[in-house]
Scaffold this motif. Structure first.
Motif, short mmCIF file in Angstrom:
data_model
loop_
_atom_site.label_atom_id
_atom_site.label_comp_id
_atom_site.label_asym_id
_atom_site.label_seq_id
_atom_site.Cartn_x
_atom_site.Cartn_y
_atom_site.Cartn_z
N TYR A 92 6.59 16.71 13.08
CA TYR A 92 8.00 16.69 12.66
C TYR A 92 8.95 17.11 13.77
O TYR A 92 10.08 16.65 13.85
CB TYR A 92 8.20 17.57 11.42
N TYR A 93 8.50 18.03 14.66
CA TYR A 93 9.38 18.49 15.73
C TYR A 93 9.43 17.51 16.89
O TYR A 93 10.25 17.64 17.79
CB TYR A 93 8.95 19.88 16.22
N ARG A 94 8.54 16.51 16.89
CA ARG A 94 8.56 15.47 17.91
C ARG A 94 9.34 14.27 17.38
O ARG A 94 8.81 13.21 17.11
CB ARG A 94 7.14 15.08 18.30
N ARG A 95 10.61 14.48 17.22
CA ARG A 95 11.49 13.45 16.70
C ARG A 95 12.66 13.28 17.67
O ARG A 95 12.96 14.19 18.45
CB ARG A 95 12.01 13.83 15.31
N PRO A 96 13.33 12.13 17.63
CA PRO A 96 14.42 11.91 18.58
C PRO A 96 15.58 12.87 18.34
O PRO A 96 15.84 13.30 17.21
CB PRO A 96 14.84 10.47 18.31
N THR A 97 16.27 13.22 19.42
CA THR A 97 17.43 14.11 19.30
C THR A 97 18.55 13.46 18.51
O THR A 97 19.27 14.13 17.76
CB THR A 97 17.93 14.49 20.71
N LEU A 98 18.68 12.15 18.64
CA LEU A 98 19.72 11.41 17.92
C LEU A 98 19.10 10.19 17.25
O LEU A 98 18.31 9.48 17.87
CB LEU A 98 20.82 10.95 18.89
N ASN A 99 19.41 9.99 15.98
CA ASN A 99 18.89 8.84 15.26
C ASN A 99 19.97 8.27 14.35
O ASN A 99 20.89 8.99 13.93
CB ASN A 99 17.66 9.23 14.43
N ILE A 100 19.86 6.99 14.06
CA ILE A 100 20.78 6.30 13.15
C ILE A 100 19.95 5.65 12.05
O ILE A 100 18.85 5.14 12.31
CB ILE A 100 21.59 5.22 13.91
N TYR A 101 20.45 5.70 10.83
CA TYR A 101 19.68 5.13 9.72
C TYR A 101 20.61 4.43 8.72
O TYR A 101 21.80 4.71 8.62
CB TYR A 101 18.88 6.22 9.01
N GLY A 102 20.02 3.50 8.00
CA GLY A 102 20.70 2.86 6.88
C GLY A 102 19.93 3.15 5.62
O GLY A 102 18.70 3.30 5.64
N PHE A 103 20.62 3.25 4.48
CA PHE A 103 19.96 3.59 3.22
C PHE A 103 20.51 2.76 2.07
O PHE A 103 21.64 2.26 2.12
CB PHE A 103 20.10 5.08 2.90
N ALA A 104 19.70 2.62 1.04
CA ALA A 104 20.11 1.93 -0.18
C ALA A 104 19.18 2.37 -1.30
O ALA A 104 18.07 2.84 -1.06
CB ALA A 104 20.07 0.41 -0.02
N GLY A 105 19.65 2.23 -2.55
CA GLY A 105 18.82 2.64 -3.66
C GLY A 105 19.50 2.40 -4.99
O GLY A 105 20.30 1.47 -5.15
N ILE A 106 19.20 3.26 -5.95
CA ILE A 106 19.77 3.15 -7.29
C ILE A 106 20.01 4.55 -7.84
O ILE A 106 19.34 5.51 -7.43
CB ILE A 106 18.83 2.34 -8.22
N GLY A 107 20.98 4.68 -8.71
CA GLY A 107 21.29 6.00 -9.26
C GLY A 107 21.93 5.90 -10.63
O GLY A 107 22.19 4.82 -11.16
N LEU A 108 22.17 7.07 -11.22
CA LEU A 108 22.88 7.18 -12.49
C LEU A 108 24.09 8.08 -12.29
O LEU A 108 23.98 9.14 -11.65
CB LEU A 108 21.99 7.77 -13.58
N LEU A 109 25.21 7.67 -12.83
CA LEU A 109 26.46 8.42 -12.71
C LEU A 109 26.94 8.87 -14.08
O LEU A 109 27.00 8.07 -15.02
CB LEU A 109 27.54 7.54 -12.06
#
Length: 271
Positions: A92-109
């Motif tokens: 886990y500590y061997r991860r990039p200093t900077l990262n970009i991600y996209g997300f999507a899913g479903i939820g209840l409001l």
């Protein structure tokens, strides 16, 4: 990985102003996230936030004449998946200093539009201001982008923006047409606050009276309401795996390989 953060919420609907990109309302969130591959994670999250809109803040006379407003305390629970631009290392500590991600899913409001009369707040859904019944629990589709910055061996700071598509036009209690005035004076007031023909509970200044009658357009039912959450979060890695051994940020009993590995100083090298 535990997550917690705060930020703002912006509502888009009949009581927002055209061209409004951000209108800051409070927002708090907590969540739990795990990596299923070096690039892909899944997350469950709970958000509390407020949505707000008012014709009094509109930039046209027609909106001001309508005179509607609302404030809603909302709760959203969601499950999302994210794809990261760069892969994590085999720890886990061997991860990039900077990262970009996209997300999507479903939820209840869960939402509850309210408005005030003489200092008292009323929930609008039970009043049936448009003569219809709608659910205050609806599905939503969250999606967006985030930037993750490593600030310590176990800690990230994240900046995330997420849009929510909803399946209701009643986040603000406004959608279709005016109905005949209710015999209940409180309901009649919230049906049309600026028309004394609909209510006797307030005195309307000269020039603010409208003549909207039953059947007249009150909202825009052709488009559903939506909202946007902008967050700053802290992510904390729990350095355990499912086998109970410390030191692996992934959830497998096996060591997972990745295209890249990262040394303790954040340097990158091919496997």
């Amino acid at each position: 990985m535990l997550t917690a953060g705060t930020g703002s919420s912006t509502y888009y609907g009949e009581l927002s102003n055209p061209g409004t990109l951000l209108k800051l309302q409070p927002n708090l969130n907590v969540g739990l996230q795990i990596y299923v591959t070096p690039r892909i994670s899944v997350r469950t999250e709970l958000n509390w936030f407020q949505l707000k809109g008012s014709d009094a803040e509109a930039n046209d006379a027609g909106r001001k004449s309508r005179g509607l407003s609302f404030l809603s305390n909302c709760f959203e629970i969601s499950g999302t998946g994210a794809i990261n631009l760069f892969a994590n290392g085999n720890r886990y500590y061997r991860r990039p200093t900077l990262n970009i991600y996209g997300f999507a899913g479903i939820g209840l409001l869960y939402f509850n539009p309210t408005a005030k009369l003489n200092g008292t707040s009323y929930s609008l859904e039970p009043l049936k201001t448009e003569g219809v019944t709608y659910s205050r629990v609806v599905p939503v589709i969250p999606f967006g982008l985030g930037v993750r910055l490593k600030v310590g061996p176990n800690t990230n700071i994240v900046f995330e923006g997420g849009y929510r598509k909803t399946f209701t036009d009643y986040l603000d209690d406004v959608s279709a047409k005016y109905t005949a005035p209710s015999s209940d004076p409180v309901t009649a007031y919230f049906q049309n606050p600026n028309n004394p023909a609909y209510n006797t509970l307030t005195t309307i200044p000269v020039g603010e009276v409208n003549n909207f009658t039953a059947g007249y357009k009150r909202g825009n039912p052709s488009a559903t309401d939506s909202y946007f959450l902008l967050n700053v979060k802290i992510e904390y890695y729990l350095p355990i795996n499912t086998s109970g051994r410390r030191g692996n940020g992934l959830i497998s009993r096996k060591k997972r390989s990745s295209t890249y590995r990262y040394n303790k100083r954040g340097g990158i090298k091919r496997k």
